[in-house]
Design a protein around this motif. Sequence first.
Motif: not given
Length: 249
Positions: A5, A9-10, A46, A54, A138, A141
């Motif tokens: 993943y 985009q987080r 995410v 997450a 972000e 991670e």
Amino acid sequence: MPRSYAHLQRLFVQAALAPDAELTLGKDQSLYLAAVLRKSVGDDVVLFNGRDGAWLCRLIGDSKKAVHLRVVEQIAPQTPVSDLWYGFAPLKSERLDYVIQKAVEMGAGLIQPIMTEYTQVHRLKGERMTANAIEAAEQCEVLSVPHIVPETTLSRLLAGWTAEHGDRRLIFADEGEASASPIETLKALEGQRVGLLIGPEGGFSPEERENLRAQPYVVPISLGPRILRADTAAVAALACIQATIGDWR
């Protein structure tokens, strides 16, 4: 092979995250996803909130004013909140942003600006510091966004340290300490709660340094034979702490 993943985009959100939950993003995040990244219905992102881990989420509505998502599945459990306290004398604009971002990347759990005699910046924007911390989380991670503690003066910090922090030891980068590796000094703190204090450009004043070294909970360390910029010293000291007694081991 587990699905990757990393390309998704987080985004940090405040909402609770659980299977099949639906949520609506605010205006800024919605505009970013729908207009800037051109995400549309069916695309995945995410989300994390610092509490629930997450989660893979799927767009079910792609309005530029309000993106709607459905929570699909958890892809990473929540990590423990770091107990590492990091205090620093604020720097100017971009370098202040850099210090906040790097502290997040290096695993600080609590971040507090400390006003000293030689501090050059006296007006801080808490919202900007928080936004920088979130952005760093972000991008890297990080699942636990550090808490930005309101600024204080060095004298108030030291006077209230034991009441506020209990038995936590306070490591400070002391330019006056004889040049040496900090590793052995740090190893002696194994298993103890610690904080790190980095001074301003120009270092601590003689009176401040004397006050620091007089406190029984303070541990001075050298960062080697060269004078480092304050932002460089922060990264170097945090790396030494994490590699020696922190979560890099």
